[in-house]
Design an enzyme around this catalytic site. Structure first.
Site, short mmCIF file in Angstrom:
data_model
loop_
_atom_site.label_atom_id
_atom_site.label_comp_id
_atom_site.label_asym_id
_atom_site.label_seq_id
_atom_site.Cartn_x
_atom_site.Cartn_y
_atom_site.Cartn_z
CB SER A 56 -0.85 -39.78 14.87
OG SER A 56 0.11 -40.63 15.46
NE ARG A 79 -13.83 -19.02 18.85
CZ ARG A 79 -12.82 -18.23 18.47
NH1 ARG A 79 -12.86 -17.68 17.28
NH2 ARG A 79 -11.79 -18.02 19.25
CB SER A 89 -26.55 -21.83 2.30
OG SER A 89 -26.37 -20.52 1.81
NE ARG A 157 -27.40 -14.63 4.90
CZ ARG A 157 -26.34 -15.40 4.68
NH1 ARG A 157 -26.37 -16.66 5.04
NH2 ARG A 157 -25.27 -14.91 4.09
CG HIS A 175 -6.59 -36.19 18.80
ND1 HIS A 175 -6.19 -36.15 20.12
CD2 HIS A 175 -6.09 -35.04 18.23
CE1 HIS A 175 -5.49 -35.05 20.34
NE2 HIS A 175 -5.43 -34.37 19.22
NE ARG A 184 -17.41 -25.73 22.98
CZ ARG A 184 -17.37 -24.41 23.11
NH1 ARG A 184 -17.91 -23.84 24.17
NH2 ARG A 184 -16.77 -23.66 22.20
#
Length: 255
Positions: A56, A79, A89, A157, A175, A184
């Site tokens: 925290s 993800r 968009s 699209r 964190h 990654r």
């Protein structure tokens, strides 16, 4: 890569973010940290907090990035559900004709199903792959024609390939960013997202050097052992002179 980028737009707090970590931690003992600089005790506290997996305090530092990367890598990125996202968009605006072309066609790894290998592919395979990409990119002309003919952007699209670039804002705390970086930046992560994680980590390290050093020491460059592996190590070391073990390691293996 070719047309992508990542930029650290904002962070909180603006003045020495790691002070917020110390402030949060010392609150638990009803103490405050009102300085903008870290003392040696503060730096040691941050390292101890990280080593002991207190999460925290590190959530008190917020980071906001803007990212442009290929659509297939963006879907991997998202993800990670611990961040906040806002993406360009394709319903509200026409997508730009920017496409990612790899500089090297990678082979499938022989044993790891989820990563690339180092095996050289025949020239004809490379050419087929590139032709496959260029054929997909030609669909952009049709996409434009359909939009101009009145087809809804949200529908037009869907025929575009996954190597088209997208752009989004990404906000997360320190964190959760370090968890993202751990996964990654790993060698088995896909190259097209790993280069972004590496670049972002370099930016964050300039803001939070003490935390990032702790991350490197206790996570990135460490080894995690399972219970059976620890027991095997204890049996192996039990047959040697334990006095030669550093006390810190001996206390962990033989508490």
């Amino acid at each position: 890569m070719d047309q992508g980028f990542v930029e650290l737009l904002d962070w909180m707090p603006r003045t020495n973010p790691e002070v917020a970590i110390v402030q949060a931690a010392r609150t638990s003992v009803n103490r405050d940290c009102n300085t903008s600089t870290l003392t040696k005790a503060d730096r040691n506290l941050i390292r101890r907090l990280y080593a002991d997996q207190h999460t925290s305090p590190f959530e008190m530092v917020e980071l906001k990035f803007v990212v442009k990367l290929p659509l297939f890598a963006a879907r991997q990125w998202m993800r990670h559900r611990t961040g906040s996202y806002n993406e360009v968009s394709g319903r509200y605006s026409k997508l730009e004709d920017d496409f990612y072309i790899p500089t090297k066609v990678r082979s499938q790894h022989k044993t790891n199903k989820q990563m690339s290998g180092d095996e050289e592919l025949p020239n004809e395979v490379n050419e087929t792959f590139l032709r496959f990409l260029y054929n997909g990119m030609e669909s952009y002309d049709t996409y434009e024609e359909l939009c101009e003919s009145g087809v809804a952007r949200e529908l037009a699209r869907i025929g575009l390939p996954q190597n088209i670039y997208t752009r989004f804002y990404y906000k997360t705390n320190l964190h959760n960013f370090l968890h993202f970086a751990k996964l990654r930046m790993a060698q088995d992560a896909q190259y097209e997202i790993r280069v972004y994680a590496d670049a972002m980590y370099d930016m964050v390290k300039t803001l939070c050097p003490v935390t990032c050093q702790a991350f490197e020491d206790y996570t990135l460059n460490s080894v995690r052992l399972s219970g059976p592996e620890v027991e095997m190590l204890r049996k192996f070391l039990g047959s040697t002179n334990l006095d030669t073990l550093p006390k810190q390691l001996k206390d962990k293996l033989f508490p």
